[in-house]
Design a protein around this motif. Structure first.
Motif, mmCIF file in Angstrom:
data_model
loop_
_atom_site.group_PDB
_atom_site.id
_atom_site.type_symbol
_atom_site.label_atom_id
_atom_site.label_comp_id
_atom_site.label_asym_id
_atom_site.label_seq_id
_atom_site.Cartn_x
_atom_site.Cartn_y
_atom_site.Cartn_z
ATOM 1 N N SER A 110 0.831 -1.195 0.000
ATOM 2 C CA SER A 110 0.000 0.000 0.000
ATOM 3 C C SER A 110 0.870 1.252 0.000
ATOM 4 N N GLY A 111 0.234 2.381 -0.247
ATOM 5 C CA GLY A 111 0.950 3.641 -0.256
ATOM 6 C C GLY A 111 1.294 4.097 -1.667
ATOM 7 N N GLY A 112 1.887 5.303 -1.758
ATOM 8 C CA GLY A 112 2.259 5.846 -3.058
ATOM 9 C C GLY A 112 3.292 4.989 -3.754
ATOM 10 N N LYS A 113 3.239 4.989 -5.092
ATOM 11 C CA LYS A 113 4.161 4.172 -5.886
ATOM 12 C C LYS A 113 4.957 5.057 -6.835
ATOM 13 N N SER A 114 6.173 4.626 -7.123
ATOM 14 C CA SER A 114 6.997 5.364 -8.072
ATOM 15 C C SER A 114 6.360 5.303 -9.455
ATOM 16 N N GLU A 115 6.762 6.226 -10.332
ATOM 17 C CA GLU A 115 6.210 6.251 -11.689
ATOM 18 C C GLU A 115 6.498 4.953 -12.426
ATOM 19 N N VAL A 116 7.674 4.380 -12.210
ATOM 20 C CA VAL A 116 8.028 3.130 -12.886
ATOM 21 C C VAL A 116 7.129 1.998 -12.397
ATOM 22 N N ASN A 117 6.906 1.907 -11.098
ATOM 23 C CA ASN A 117 6.044 0.848 -10.578
ATOM 24 C C ASN A 117 4.601 1.007 -11.041
ATOM 25 N N LYS A 118 4.136 2.237 -11.177
ATOM 26 C CA LYS A 118 2.786 2.460 -11.718
ATOM 27 C C LYS A 118 2.701 1.933 -13.153
ATOM 28 N N LEU A 119 3.740 2.213 -13.947
ATOM 29 C CA LEU A 119 3.764 1.743 -15.338
ATOM 30 C C LEU A 119 3.850 0.221 -15.411
ATOM 31 N N ILE A 120 4.651 -0.384 -14.543
ATOM 32 C CA ILE A 120 4.757 -1.848 -14.516
ATOM 33 C C ILE A 120 3.385 -2.452 -14.252
ATOM 34 N N SER A 144 1.927 -2.518 13.459
ATOM 35 C CA SER A 144 1.853 -3.590 12.462
ATOM 36 C C SER A 144 0.905 -3.185 11.337
ATOM 37 N N THR A 145 1.126 -3.759 10.155
ATOM 38 C CA THR A 145 0.227 -3.480 9.031
ATOM 39 C C THR A 145 -0.949 -4.444 9.051
ATOM 40 N N PHE A 146 -2.111 -3.958 8.596
ATOM 41 C CA PHE A 146 -3.264 -4.869 8.566
ATOM 42 C C PHE A 146 -3.130 -5.851 7.407
ATOM 43 N N GLU A 147 -3.870 -6.944 7.506
ATOM 44 C CA GLU A 147 -3.780 -8.027 6.527
ATOM 45 C C GLU A 147 -4.378 -7.570 5.199
ATOM 46 N N LYS A 148 -3.536 -7.322 4.181
ATOM 47 C CA LYS A 148 -4.004 -6.754 2.917
ATOM 48 C C LYS A 148 -4.756 -7.767 2.045
ATOM 49 N N ASP A 149 -4.617 -9.067 2.349
ATOM 50 C CA ASP A 149 -5.307 -10.059 1.527
ATOM 51 C C ASP A 149 -6.706 -10.354 2.048
ATOM 52 N N ARG A 150 -7.136 -9.652 3.090
ATOM 53 C CA ARG A 150 -8.499 -9.806 3.605
ATOM 54 C C ARG A 150 -9.295 -8.541 3.302
ATOM 55 N N ASP A 151 -10.593 -8.685 3.131
ATOM 56 C CA ASP A 151 -11.418 -7.523 2.820
ATOM 57 C C ASP A 151 -11.664 -6.662 4.044
ATOM 58 N N SER A 202 -7.851 -6.415 9.754
ATOM 59 C CA SER A 202 -7.468 -7.324 10.828
ATOM 60 C C SER A 202 -5.948 -7.403 10.938
ATOM 61 N N TYR A 203 -5.506 -7.858 12.105
ATOM 62 C CA TYR A 203 -4.073 -7.944 12.406
ATOM 63 C C TYR A 203 -3.761 -9.300 13.039
ATOM 64 N N ILE A 204 -2.580 -9.823 12.750
ATOM 65 C CA ILE A 204 -2.099 -11.035 13.402
ATOM 66 C C ILE A 204 -1.285 -10.634 14.635
ATOM 67 N N GLY A 205 -1.700 -11.138 15.823
ATOM 68 C CA GLY A 205 -1.021 -10.794 17.057
ATOM 69 C C GLY A 205 0.205 -11.653 17.307
ATOM 70 N N LYS A 206 0.892 -11.382 18.418
ATOM 71 C CA LYS A 206 2.080 -12.147 18.790
ATOM 72 C C LYS A 206 1.764 -13.626 18.958
ATOM 73 N N ASN A 207 0.571 -13.897 19.417
ATOM 74 C CA ASN A 207 0.156 -15.290 19.652
ATOM 75 C C ASN A 207 -0.501 -15.920 18.434
ATOM 76 N N LYS A 208 -0.332 -15.296 17.274
ATOM 77 C CA LYS A 208 -0.870 -15.779 16.002
ATOM 78 C C LYS A 208 -2.393 -15.732 15.937
ATOM 79 N N LYS A 209 -3.015 -14.975 16.837
ATOM 80 C CA LYS A 209 -4.467 -14.819 16.830
ATOM 81 C C LYS A 209 -4.860 -13.636 15.933
#
Length: 524
Positions: free
Chosen positions: A165-175, A415-422, A425-432
Motif C-alpha cells: 500500500s501507499g504511493g508508488k513510483s512512476e516506474v512501478n505504476k507503469l509496470i 503492524s500493518t493490517f492483513e491486505k489479503d483480507r477484505d 485485521s491484524y495477526i497478534g504475537k500469539n498468532k491470533k
C-alpha cells in the motif's frame, strides 16, 4: 498526519489522492453530460445512442462514436489533478496525446484537463506544445529511470513495493499498468519484471521515433485545453460537482422534463450520486476483471436512462452502498485533517505519518465493489443490526464512531493490517487474528458491553466472517467471551450448536490492550 510527506511530494498518484479521488471520473461524467446536451441543442438527439465513453484504456477516458462500419475514437482526454501552473509540468501528458493522435487518425481533438490555471500565452499555445512534444525530455528521463530500475541492486525490494500500500513510483505504476494490459495480470516478480520493463522501453522509443520523425502542425492543432461551461480552461477540485449538477439540470430543461426536477435539489443530488456510482462501478469491475472482459465503455444511453428516471433512486441498496463508500473516503480525509492538529512539530507529523495506515485503508476501499463494501461495513460495525436503506445507511458511517477506535487503531498500531483480507485485521504475537471495529461505550452506559455483545452475537451478517477471528478490537469494552458479555440480552436467543452458521464465541478487548497484543509494546 496521515500521508507520508516524501510520497506526497514525489510519488503520489493524484487520481487516488485525498482530494483527487474520483476527480478523473467526475471530469469524464461532466464531458459526457455536456456532449449529450450539445447534441440535443443542435437537433441531433438520435445520435446520442451512437456515442459511448471508454474509461482508462487508450487514455484516461475517450469518447467513441459508432457508425455503420466501426467504432472510432472522436476525442481523447488526459486528466491531471496537479497543483502546478507551468505548462512544462504537463509535457508528459501532451506528448501522450500527440502520440495517440498520430496513431489514431479518427481522433478529432485531444484534450488536456487540469485543476489549476496554466501560465501560457494563448496565441503561442501551438508553438509551445510543439516545442514540448519535440523535446521529449520526460520520455528520456523515464527511459533512464527504467534502465536504472533494471540494473538496481535493490530491484527485488522495488518490485515488492508494487503490491504494498501507499504511493508508488512512476516506474512501478507503469509496470502495474502494462501488466494489466499486456501480460494477463500475472504475478510480478524480480524474475519476470524485465519482460514488462522491456515492453515499456519499446513503447517509449516508438513514441520518440514517431514524434521526431515528421511532426505535423495539423496534428498539434488538435491538442487543446478543455473549456468548461463556466468559461475556464481549468476546473478546480471544488468546482466539478456544481458543474456536473448544472449539466444535469440543463439536460432536464433541454428535454422538457417536469418542472419539479429542475427545482428539487435533493433529487438532482441523488441522480448525481447514481451517475457517479455507475462510473465507479464500471471502473472497479474493469480493474477486477482486467483481460477477462471486453466491456471497456459505457453507452451514452445508459447515462440518459438515469437522467430520465422519475423514480427515486433510493430504492436500490447499491445506491446506498456507493454513498457509504463515498462517505468512508471522505471520513479518511476528515481524520487526516484532525490528525494535523494533534502534533506539535513537523517531525512528529512525519514520524507518525510513516506508520499511519489510514491512507492504506483509503486505497483498500477505493478498489472495492458493492458486495465487498457491504461485508466491510458489517465487520467494522458489528453491533449495528440495521438494513442498508434510506432510513439507516448513515448509521454505518458516523465519524465519531470511526475516530476511536477504528481510525485511531489504523494510526497507532505499528503492524500493518492483513491486505489479503477484505476487512481490517491484524495477526497478534500469539498468532491470533484481531478484527478492528468501531465498537465502544460512547455514551457512558453501564450496559454498553451487554448491548454491544448481544447485537454482535445475533448479527447474521457476521457468522461466516467471524469464523477466522479470535478477538474484536473495541474502544474501551472488554470481555473474554462475547456470549458472557451479552448476558441477559441473550435470554431469548437460541444458538443452533449443530449449524455451521452461528456466531463464534470470541473475546473483545480495548485498543490499548490490542496494541500490546499485536505490537508487543505500548500505544504510541
Amino acid at each position: 498526519m496521515c500521508i507520508n510527506t516524501k510520497l506526497e511530494k514525489e510519488n503520489w498518484d493524484a487520481t487516488n489522492s485525498w482530494s483527487g479521488y474520483n476527480y478523473q471520473g467526475k471530469i469524464a461524467l461532466f464531458v459526457v453530460l455536456k456532449k449529450i446536451n450539445e447534441l440535443i441543442s443542435i437537433g441531433k438527439m438520435e445520435e446520442i445512442e451512437k456515442y459511448s465513453i471508454e474509461l482508462e484504456w487508450l487514455e484516461d477516458f475517450s469518447i467513441l462514436y459508432k457508425d455503420e462500419d466501426s467504432v472510432r475514437y472522436k476525442t481523447i482526454h488526459q486528466v491531471k489533478a496537479k497543483d502546478k501552473h507551468n505548462i512544462t509540468d504537463y509535457e508528459d501528458a501532451l506528448v501522450k496525446l500527440y502520440y495517440k493522435i498520430v496513431n489514431y487518425k479518427t481522433i478529432e481533438y485531444a484534450y488536456l484537463h487540469v485543476c489549476k490555471s496554466i501560465n501560457y500565452n494563448e496565441n503561442e499555445w501551438n508553438d509551445k506544445v510543439k516545442e514540448l512534444v519535440l523535446n521529449c525530455s520526460q520520455i528520456k528521463a523515464l527511459q533512464n529511470r527504467i534502465i536504472s530500475y533494471k540494473n538496481s541492486p535493490i530491484k527485488k525490494d522495488e518490485v515488492e513495493k508494487i503490491y504494498k500500500s501507499g504511493g508508488k513510483s512512476e516506474v512501478n505504476k507503469l509496470i502495474k499498468e502494462y501488466n494489466e494490459k499486456y501480460f494477463a495480470y500475472k504475478k510480478i516478480t524480480v524474475n519476470n519484471v524485465d519482460e514488462i520493463l522491456d515492453k515499456i522501453l519499446l513503447d517509449l522509443q516508438a513514441q520518440m521515433v514517431t514524434i521526431q520523425k515528421n511532426i505535423q502542425d495539423e496534428d498539434i492543432k488538435k491538442i487543446e485545453m478543455y473549456s468548461y461551461s463556466n468559461g475556464n480552461v481549468y476546473c478546480e477540485l471544488a468546482e466539478i460537482n456544481d458543474l456536473i449538477k448544472g449539466e444535469i439540470n440543463n439536460y432536464w430543461k433541454n428535454t422538457g422534463a417536469e418542472g419539479w426536477k429542475c427545482t428539487d435539489q435533493n433529487f438532482c443530488e441523488m441522480i448525481f450520486l447514481c451517475l457517479q456510482g455507475l462510473i465507479d462501478k464500471h471502473i472497479t469491475q474493469r480493474h477486477i476483471q482486467y483481460n477477462r472482459t471486453t466491456e471497456r465503455s459505457i453507452g451514452f444511453n445508459r447515462i440518459r436512462e438515469v437522467l430520465d428516471s422519475d423514480d427515486s433512486i433510493k430504492r436500490c441498496e447499491e445506491y446506498y452502498l456507493y454513498n457509504i463508500k463515498n462517505k468512508l473516503l471522505m471520513m479518511c480525509r476528515e481524520y487526516h485533517e484532525y490528525c494535523l492538529d494533534e502534533w506539535d512539530s513537523e517531525e512528529e507529523k512525519e514520524m507518525c505519518c510513516k506508520q499511519c495506515e489510514v491512507n492504506a485503508f483509503y486505497e483498500h476501499i477505493s478498489r472495492m465493489n458493492e458486495d465487498k463494501i457491504r461485508d466491510l461495513i458489517h465487520t467494522i460495525n458489528p453491533n449495528i443490526l440495521k438494513k442498508i436503506d434510506e432510513m439507516n445507511w448513515a448509521e454505518y458511517c458516523i465519524i465519531d464512531r470511526y475516530k476511536n477506535p477504528f481510525f485511531k487503531g489504523l494510526r497507532n498500531i505499528n503492524s500493518t493490517f492483513e491486505k489479503d483480507r477484505d476487512y481490517i485485521s491484524y495477526i497478534g504475537k500469539n498468532k491470533k487474528l484481531h478484527l478492528l471495529t468501531t465498537v465502544g461505550n460512547n455514551d457512558g452506559s453501564k450496559k454498553a458491553l451487554m448491548r454491544a455483545c448481544g447485537k454482535i452475537v445475533t448479527n447474521p451478517d457476521l457468522y461466516e466472517i467471524l469464523m477466522d477471528v479470535n478477538c474484536l478490537i473495541s474502544k474501551d469494552l472488554e470481555t473474554d467471551s462475547i456470549y458472557d458479555g451479552a448476558g441477559d440480552f441473550l435470554q431469548e436467543f437460541k444458538i443452533e450448536e449443530e449449524h455451521i452458521y452461528h456466531c463464534k464465541n470470541i473475546k473483545m478487548e480495548s485498543l490499548e490492550d490490542a496494541i500490546v497484543d499485536i505490537d508487543g509494546g505500548i500505544e504510541k
